[in-house]
Design a protein around this motif. Sequence first.
Motif, PDB file in Angstrom:
ATOM      1  N   CYS A 160       6.139 -25.401  24.924  1.00 54.70           N
ATOM      2  CA  CYS A 160       6.307 -24.003  25.327  1.00 54.70           C
ATOM      3  C   CYS A 160       5.062 -23.504  26.044  1.00 54.70           C
ATOM      4  N   ASP A 210       4.251 -20.581  26.709  1.00 58.27           N
ATOM      5  CA  ASP A 210       3.894 -19.222  26.326  1.00 58.27           C
ATOM      6  C   ASP A 210       3.577 -19.050  24.848  1.00 58.27           C
ATOM      7  N   SER A 211       3.323 -20.131  24.169  1.00 56.49           N
ATOM      8  CA  SER A 211       3.020 -20.103  22.723  1.00 56.49           C
ATOM      9  C   SER A 211       4.034 -19.239  21.984  1.00 56.49           C
ATOM     10  N   ALA A 212       5.294 -19.298  22.422  1.00 54.31           N
ATOM     11  CA  ALA A 212       6.294 -18.375  21.882  1.00 54.31           C
ATOM     12  C   ALA A 212       7.196 -19.016  20.831  1.00 54.31           C
ATOM     13  N   ILE A 213       7.022 -20.325  20.611  1.00 52.12           N
ATOM     14  CA  ILE A 213       7.881 -20.973  19.609  1.00 52.12           C
ATOM     15  C   ILE A 213       7.013 -21.474  18.464  1.00 52.12           C
ATOM     16  N   ARG A 221      -2.800 -25.307  25.613  1.00 51.17           N
ATOM     17  CA  ARG A 221      -2.409 -25.209  24.202  1.00 51.17           C
ATOM     18  C   ARG A 221      -2.715 -26.513  23.479  1.00 51.17           C
ATOM     19  N   ASP A 229      -1.669 -20.999  17.323  1.00 48.04           N
ATOM     20  CA  ASP A 229      -2.202 -21.169  18.663  1.00 48.04           C
ATOM     21  C   ASP A 229      -3.454 -20.336  18.874  1.00 48.04           C
ATOM     22  N   THR A 262      -0.598 -24.244  31.333  1.00 49.32           N
ATOM     23  CA  THR A 262      -0.770 -23.496  30.087  1.00 49.32           C
ATOM     24  C   THR A 262      -0.382 -24.365  28.890  1.00 49.32           C
ATOM     25  N   ILE A 263       0.595 -25.239  29.100  1.00 43.70           N
ATOM     26  CA  ILE A 263       1.009 -26.139  28.012  1.00 43.70           C
ATOM     27  C   ILE A 263      -0.164 -27.050  27.662  1.00 43.70           C
ATOM     28  N   PHE A 319      -4.550 -20.131  21.945  1.00 41.09           N
ATOM     29  CA  PHE A 319      -4.268 -19.601  23.283  1.00 41.09           C
ATOM     30  C   PHE A 319      -3.029 -18.720  23.125  1.00 41.09           C
ATOM     31  N   LEU A 320      -3.245 -17.431  23.265  1.00 40.62           N
ATOM     32  CA  LEU A 320      -2.213 -16.487  22.858  1.00 40.62           C
ATOM     33  C   LEU A 320      -1.117 -16.261  23.893  1.00 40.62           C
ATOM     34  N   SER A 321       0.000 -15.813  23.394  1.00 38.58           N
ATOM     35  CA  SER A 321       1.096 -15.376  24.260  1.00 38.58           C
ATOM     36  C   SER A 321       0.650 -14.131  25.029  1.00 38.58           C
ATOM     37  N   GLY A 322       1.438 -13.778  26.021  1.00 38.23           N
ATOM     38  CA  GLY A 322       1.159 -12.564  26.778  1.00 38.23           C
ATOM     39  C   GLY A 322       0.354 -12.826  28.032  1.00 38.23           C
ATOM     40  N   HIS A 323      -0.032 -14.091  28.239  1.00 40.99           N
ATOM     41  CA  HIS A 323      -0.731 -14.422  29.491  1.00 40.99           C
ATOM     42  C   HIS A 323       0.261 -14.323  30.649  1.00 40.99           C
TER      43      HIS A 323
END
Lengths: 81, 384, 322
Positions: free
Chosen positions: A39, A41-44, C53, C34, C49-50, C36-40
């Motif tokens: 993912c 977006d680190s969303a899962i 992470r 994580d 981005t993967i 490395f946060l969401s919202g980027h």
Amino acid sequence: MLILRQKTTLVNKTGGWRTFVPKFYKEKCIDCGSCHLYCPDSAIKRISEREYEINLDYCKGCGICSNECPTKAIEMILEEK
Amino acid sequence: MLEYKRREILSGNKAVAEAVKLCDVKVIAAYPITPQTPIVEYIAEFIANGELDAEYIKVESEHSALSACIGASAAGVRTFTATSSQGLMYMYEVLFIASGLRLPIVMAVVNRAISAPINIWNDWQDAMVCRDSGWIMMFAENNQEAFDFTILAYKIAEDKNVLLPVMINLDGFVLSHTYEPIEIYEKSYVEKFLPKEPNIPHKLDINNPITLGHLVTPEYYMEFKFEQEEALQRSKEVVKKTIEEFNKIFGRNYSIIETAGDGDIAIVTMGSLASSLKYLLRSGENFKLVSLKLYRPLPKEELIKELKDVKTIAVLEKDVSYGFEGGILYNELKSILYGKTDANIISFITGLGGRDTRVEELKKIIKICENPSKNVYWLGLRRI
Amino acid sequence: MEYVKCRGKCVANCSAVRCFTFRRESKKYLVKDDLFLSGHRACQGCGATIAIRHVLKVAGRNCIIVQPTGCMEVVSTQYPETSWLVPYIHVAFENAAAVASGISRALKVKGIKAKPIVIAGDGGTVDIGLQSLSGMLERDENVLYICYDNEAYMNTGIQRSGSTPLFAATTTTPSGKLSKGEDRPKKDIAKIAIAHDIKYVATANVAFPLDFMKKVEKALKISGAAFIHILTPCPPGWRIPESKSIEIARLAVDTCMWILYEYENGKYKINYLPTVKKPVKEYLLLQGRFKHLDEKDIETIQKLVDKRYEELLKLAEITIQE
């Protein structure tokens, strides 16, 4: 100093970018974790065994999770807003 | 003589290196360029001999030299680098980032002409074109000042109300390679003046992670820049206060601008040229010498106070504002004195690319000022 | 359920997530929060981005991230926000390796056991950042340098870089009546890194997270410079569907366009070779940036790939055997 006044991007709800929304079918999940690992977006998040939570506040709906799921346990469906 | 001082005969470069050693600098990034090279050579020697306990990064360019200093300073340690001329031009981009990130880096610039044509000798063009980069800039008149200002620089840069980089300028060869007797202090006295470590509130710390070097959109960029400008303007008072403290501890008599002599004519200058003008004063010439030690932030009020009552102001400098009129300092003085005085202000360009400024030429300034026919004079120019 | 036959020794190098080993090995990375946060603001389906992470999953909080200017910097650090829960610094485009050198020395002085990690794009690595990278590698600074390669200047809108592959169309190497796109093959940055005789160089691919994370883990343990070159597809730049970035990245390995190998203490080791080497055509034709290619062009690329493949096989002691 302004430099020190910072917050995280969590304030930026990127879920609004989405056209397709992932739907997770627990019964098909084999717990390989690829949806989490792939993912962007680190969303899962993996909550527990075979239990994954998709944070729709940030999921941009790219569909990688669905494409990479070996058992098709995630399906992308057109989101109605 | 006080016991905490010892006298040595040192070049300007060695004087700066000795000061760096006394300041417990922890990371030095070094890249050679004439006439600065001996500074980083001496520091390398100190480290090799165990006289200075520091990390020495043999970078592959000046751009990386200042970049490495940014990294080290952002990680919370005291840093130093030195350069000249093309080297300073090559790190030009990074200058703005060092000040924008509010990092107390100290750099010695051994002033040298800029190419083309290539020339390794002294003038101020390299430093003067960096005047708007947000650094505090000081100019040394002699090797003692080069030594003292380097120590001062750390204290000023690291002040919690400042947190800005400082550039110590000394004239290439005229100071850097000239030997003068200077007084070196015992380390214990420097330690009384300068804390052992800098305190950088926005340092990179794994226990308190922050992000440095954000992308800043139009929504905030102006506020960042205003904050930086305020800090630089505010630093003048810090420089004054720090100099007072320094004078007390080390028995000096420094100020941000130095004046000598008196008369209807004032000659404004910086760096080692002030020494030559003092010689002229001693030989009986009549004028008021105003020598700037602090060039950025420009001591505007102090300059106005010293210059508002003279009839003619000559600005003697080793740089040119190409395509404008005369020298850079000249234009700045005209600007700050606008509406404050009716004095005639004249630009004298001298010593470009290491051309000697001779006593006869300095005497000519006074003569010209009595009856000037134009605004800009190039001294010592040959018609060839 | 269909599982790919596990080849035993593959452990985390196998591409097939259907493999039991993968399931076992991946567990330790799944629960970690994580950093490395969401919202980027990265594009949908962004490969880089993967990779970030993955890096942070391994590095944890004990690192300082240095980034040159580029996509990942821009999308993650828009003031007053940040996506980074670890210390982070961005200075300029060409000097990340130099900044990291300074940090590394400062940490040494302070006795802090953390490592600076540079995460730089291909432009900031193979082009404008090459000089400072070379200096850092040559001095063997205690820095891990990771180049995420999306094969062009994507941040400014898909201009070619030294890392753009042969015949790829970009906005500065468009295909046209007289042009086939980029006219030169990709610069081999891993080879350049190896030429500095550092202790560890590896290539990685974002579709192979366990392999990549193992490499990061290894590189972090090394005292001195380490370099990892990872392929990260860029959906808008490569003109591919967002959902396909991982699939296409995996195809790069399966066609041997991208070979996963390590260079450690003077020895090459290929980490993974596909059972069946697929023709490059399968990789190329999925991407809009290669859609103008004809059979002859594809043949040219195939030859290049085969040459590099043979070259590496010769260099390496192959550890995976059928």
